[in-house]
Design an enzyme around this catalytic site. Sequence first.
Site, PDB file in Angstrom:
ATOM      1  CG  HIS A 117      64.103  55.896 -26.776  1.00  0.00           C
ATOM      2  ND1 HIS A 117      64.421  54.806 -27.195  1.00  0.00           N
ATOM      3  CD2 HIS A 117      64.285  55.912 -25.381  1.00  0.00           C
ATOM      4  CE1 HIS A 117      64.777  53.890 -25.788  1.00  0.00           C
ATOM      5  NE2 HIS A 117      64.841  54.735 -25.016  1.00  0.00           N
ATOM      6  CG  ASP A 147      64.657  53.411 -30.303  1.00  0.00           C
ATOM      7  OD1 ASP A 147      65.019  54.610 -30.296  1.00  0.00           O
ATOM      8  OD2 ASP A 147      64.460  52.669 -29.191  1.00  0.00           O
ATOM      9  CB  SER A 222      66.820  53.191 -23.000  1.00  0.00           C
ATOM     10  OG  SER A 222      65.356  52.904 -22.538  1.00  0.00           O
TER      11      SER A 222
END
Length: 382
Positions: A117, A147, A222
């Site tokens: 993402h 992901d 992230s």
Amino acid sequence: MVEEQCTMKKPISYVIVFILGFTVCAAIFKWSTKSADIATVNTPTSFSPAIARKGDDSVAVAAAKVEKSVVNIDTEGRPSISQPDIFGFMTPQEVIPKGQASGVIIRKDGYILTNNHVIANTSKVYVTLWNNKRYPANIIGRDSKSDLAVIKVKENNLPAATINEAAPRVGDWVIAIGNALGLGTTVTVGVVSATDRGQLNIEGTILENAIQTDAAINRGNSGGALADINGNIIGINTAIASTSPGGGSIGIGFAIPSKTAKWVADQIIQHGKVVRPWLGISYIEINGSNRQALQSQLGQLPPVDGAMIREVMQGSPAEKAGLAPLDVITKINGKSITNAKTISETVQKSKIGDIIDLTVWHARNSKTSRIAVRAGEMPAGL
């Protein structure tokens, strides 16, 4: 005369007593001071402050080991044209979405692991190393199912992280490192709050077998590192649960286990994508502990324990082998079905084309047979 002599003797006796008393007091004081000095030297007080010597702080040592392997990632999305406001006063302008996140160097020749993402829908990706050198990065491959994504910079002899594939324990100390809120490399500390958090849906991202931690993770973390107390990577920080619109940390963060992350990264580097072996079934585990609860939800269940097939996908290897809904897989490659992960882990370790041996109880005739299923490649998008 007698009276006068007595009067003269009293002052003399007082002086003698005073001198003797003074001498004794001095001797006692000297002895007690010497004893106190000895006690001070030989017996440390219980409330003296502890001083951490260099090398004693394991968190600092571990963080220093990991920091150079964690990079800051800046992304630019595809340009779009802003719309005028409702009064028509705002002139349309080109808008370039920008993002900030993190990544982990996994090979010294420039391969970096991050989240899918982070780099999805981007046109440009830049990587900043620990020494502030900035490089454009190429996207090697992405995997939306896990992901995860791999990017690469043209540089060699980079400080690659050490990956620990062993499963952490609840309560283990962990260190989160990443580009929190775009501020640059940030270190936070916590513990493993839970493991194997399966099928979590965090803002549309489905995580499987995630590590939960209370180490502070915020936007920008992230793709960064979750490390153990020895400075080895045990996970890739991916998502947080938050009660605020801005997504601030409330002590519930999730990381993809390093075992999964390494497998996905190796697949992407080798094939440019993740090649997953596939049988084409969905199933639910039936055992003595959950049978009653499942029966109240699903109705009558097969009389055997194992993995009950809920769906067989059209054209899949399982359909070609003759498997059907309500069949129960009791063994896979001779191994009893002890939990829901027995099948998925066995299939994942296989290669495309491998024969997987299943022991199956058939709902249609209540008989058990062995069925050989040839693993296929999972179609894209599943």
